[in-house]
Scaffold this motif. Structure first.
Motif, PDB file in Angstrom:
ATOM      1  N   SER A  16       0.826  -1.217   0.000  1.00 37.44           N
ATOM      2  CA  SER A  16       0.000   0.000   0.000  1.00 37.44           C
ATOM      3  C   SER A  16       0.856   1.262   0.000  1.00 37.44           C
ATOM      4  N   ALA A  17       2.158   1.111   0.203  1.00 38.72           N
ATOM      5  CA  ALA A  17       3.064   2.263   0.242  1.00 38.72           C
ATOM      6  C   ALA A  17       3.664   2.597  -1.125  1.00 38.72           C
ATOM      7  N   ASP A  18       3.726   1.617  -2.033  1.00 36.72           N
ATOM      8  CA  ASP A  18       4.334   1.836  -3.351  1.00 36.72           C
ATOM      9  C   ASP A  18       3.252   1.799  -4.418  1.00 36.72           C
ATOM     10  N   GLY A  19       3.080   2.903  -5.115  1.00 29.55           N
ATOM     11  CA  GLY A  19       2.074   2.932  -6.161  1.00 29.55           C
ATOM     12  C   GLY A  19       2.114   4.212  -6.964  1.00 29.55           C
ATOM     13  N   VAL A  20       1.257   4.247  -7.970  1.00 33.34           N
ATOM     14  CA  VAL A  20       1.129   5.415  -8.838  1.00 33.34           C
ATOM     15  C   VAL A  20      -0.351   5.688  -9.062  1.00 33.34           C
ATOM     16  N   ARG A  21      -0.656   6.939  -9.393  1.00 34.23           N
ATOM     17  CA  ARG A  21      -2.033   7.344  -9.596  1.00 34.23           C
ATOM     18  C   ARG A  21      -2.560   6.859 -10.949  1.00 34.23           C
ATOM     19  N   GLY A  22      -3.785   6.366 -10.951  1.00 33.69           N
ATOM     20  CA  GLY A  22      -4.478   5.982 -12.167  1.00 33.69           C
ATOM     21  C   GLY A  22      -5.706   6.852 -12.347  1.00 33.69           C
ATOM     22  N   SER A  23      -6.373   6.734 -13.477  1.00 35.21           N
ATOM     23  CA  SER A  23      -7.542   7.569 -13.758  1.00 35.21           C
ATOM     24  C   SER A  23      -8.730   7.237 -12.852  1.00 35.21           C
ATOM     25  N   ASP A  24      -8.904   5.979 -12.494  1.00 40.30           N
ATOM     26  CA  ASP A  24     -10.028   5.561 -11.664  1.00 40.30           C
ATOM     27  C   ASP A  24      -9.606   5.070 -10.280  1.00 40.30           C
ATOM     28  N   GLY A  25      -8.323   4.916 -10.053  1.00 41.54           N
ATOM     29  CA  GLY A  25      -7.808   4.454  -8.774  1.00 41.54           C
ATOM     30  C   GLY A  25      -6.329   4.155  -8.913  1.00 41.54           C
ATOM     31  N   PRO A  26      -5.607   4.106  -7.827  1.00 43.36           N
ATOM     32  CA  PRO A  26      -4.164   3.871  -7.900  1.00 43.36           C
ATOM     33  C   PRO A  26      -3.807   2.469  -8.385  1.00 43.36           C
ATOM     34  N   PHE A  27      -2.622   2.369  -8.968  1.00 45.47           N
ATOM     35  CA  PHE A  27      -1.991   1.085  -9.262  1.00 45.47           C
ATOM     36  C   PHE A  27      -0.932   0.878  -8.192  1.00 45.47           C
ATOM     37  N   LEU A  28      -1.010  -0.241  -7.486  1.00 47.15           N
ATOM     38  CA  LEU A  28      -0.043  -0.539  -6.434  1.00 47.15           C
ATOM     39  C   LEU A  28       0.927  -1.609  -6.908  1.00 47.15           C
ATOM     40  N   VAL A  29       2.150  -1.569  -6.386  1.00 53.07           N
ATOM     41  CA  VAL A  29       3.156  -2.559  -6.745  1.00 53.07           C
ATOM     42  C   VAL A  29       2.840  -3.875  -6.051  1.00 53.07           C
ATOM     43  N   GLY A  41       4.258  -7.311 -10.486  1.00 54.20           N
ATOM     44  CA  GLY A  41       3.593  -6.450 -11.472  1.00 54.20           C
ATOM     45  C   GLY A  41       2.815  -5.358 -10.778  1.00 54.20           C
ATOM     46  N   TRP A  42       1.736  -4.924 -11.411  1.00 52.66           N
ATOM     47  CA  TRP A  42       0.898  -3.863 -10.879  1.00 52.66           C
ATOM     48  C   TRP A  42      -0.458  -4.418 -10.472  1.00 52.66           C
ATOM     49  N   PHE A  43      -1.029  -3.864  -9.411  1.00 47.56           N
ATOM     50  CA  PHE A  43      -2.339  -4.244  -8.906  1.00 47.56           C
ATOM     51  C   PHE A  43      -3.267  -3.050  -9.063  1.00 47.56           C
ATOM     52  N   CYS A  44      -4.348  -3.217  -9.811  1.00 50.80           N
ATOM     53  CA  CYS A  44      -5.329  -2.150 -10.014  1.00 50.80           C
ATOM     54  C   CYS A  44      -6.282  -2.129  -8.825  1.00 50.80           C
ATOM     55  N   THR A  45      -6.321  -1.020  -8.103  1.00 46.99           N
ATOM     56  CA  THR A  45      -7.200  -0.924  -6.943  1.00 46.99           C
ATOM     57  C   THR A  45      -8.653  -0.688  -7.342  1.00 46.99           C
ATOM     58  N   ASN A  46      -8.900  -0.250  -8.560  1.00 44.84           N
ATOM     59  CA  ASN A  46     -10.269   0.004  -8.993  1.00 44.84           C
ATOM     60  C   ASN A  46     -11.071  -1.297  -9.108  1.00 44.84           C
ATOM     61  N   CYS A  47     -10.476  -2.324  -9.712  1.00 46.44           N
ATOM     62  CA  CYS A  47     -11.191  -3.598  -9.882  1.00 46.44           C
ATOM     63  C   CYS A  47     -10.481  -4.768  -9.197  1.00 46.44           C
ATOM     64  N   ASN A  64      -9.063  -5.108 -17.417  1.00 45.13           N
ATOM     65  CA  ASN A  64     -10.416  -5.422 -16.941  1.00 45.13           C
ATOM     66  C   ASN A  64     -11.332  -4.212 -16.918  1.00 45.13           C
ATOM     67  N   CYS A  65     -10.882  -3.130 -16.308  1.00 44.61           N
ATOM     68  CA  CYS A  65     -11.780  -1.982 -16.098  1.00 44.61           C
ATOM     69  C   CYS A  65     -11.399  -0.740 -16.906  1.00 44.61           C
ATOM     70  N   GLY A  66     -10.240  -0.737 -17.541  1.00 43.78           N
ATOM     71  CA  GLY A  66      -9.841   0.425 -18.336  1.00 43.78           C
ATOM     72  C   GLY A  66      -9.130   1.517 -17.545  1.00 43.78           C
ATOM     73  N   ASN A  67      -8.923   1.323 -16.260  1.00 41.98           N
ATOM     74  CA  ASN A  67      -8.146   2.274 -15.459  1.00 41.98           C
ATOM     75  C   ASN A  67      -6.795   2.462 -16.127  1.00 41.98           C
ATOM     76  N   PHE A  68      -6.311   3.703 -16.222  1.00 38.45           N
ATOM     77  CA  PHE A  68      -5.034   3.916 -16.887  1.00 38.45           C
ATOM     78  C   PHE A  68      -4.202   4.994 -16.217  1.00 38.45           C
ATOM     79  N   ARG A  69      -2.920   4.913 -16.468  1.00 40.69           N
ATOM     80  CA  ARG A  69      -1.953   5.905 -16.016  1.00 40.69           C
ATOM     81  C   ARG A  69      -1.328   6.514 -17.246  1.00 40.69           C
TER      82      ARG A  69
END
Length: 79
Positions: A16-29, A41-47, A64-69
């Motif tokens: 939960s400490a390492d991540g980047v902002r996405g359009s619909d929710g953060p992507f976490l490492v 890899g990356w974990f999409c918090t939106n879906c 899956n959901c189209g969330n993007f950075r």
């Protein structure tokens, strides 16, 4: 770190400490072990999916959901 099972049964660990902002929710490492010594890899918090794609310019998109950075690098030749 939070432990999650993927669809194929692989246990991964999401930070939960390492991540980047996405359009619909953060992507976490996501890591292969709790020691965080090898990145999975990356974990999409939106879906809550690890089905993501990243290109050479740093753009991440959840399949899956189209969330993007947005890309981290810009090349004027692509505009």
């Amino acid at each position: 770190m939070r432990s999650i099972s993927t669809t194929d049964g692989t246990e991964i660990y999401v930070s939960s400490a390492d991540g980047v902002r996405g359009s619909d929710g953060p992507f976490l490492v996501a890591y292969e072990s709790p020691a965080a010594d090898r990145r999975y890899g990356w974990f999409c918090t939106n879906c809550e999916s690890v089905d993501n794609a990243m290109d050479a310019m740093g753009r991440i998109k959840c399949n899956n959901c189209g969330n993007f950075r947005k890309p981290t690098e810009w090349d004027a030749a692509h505009e």
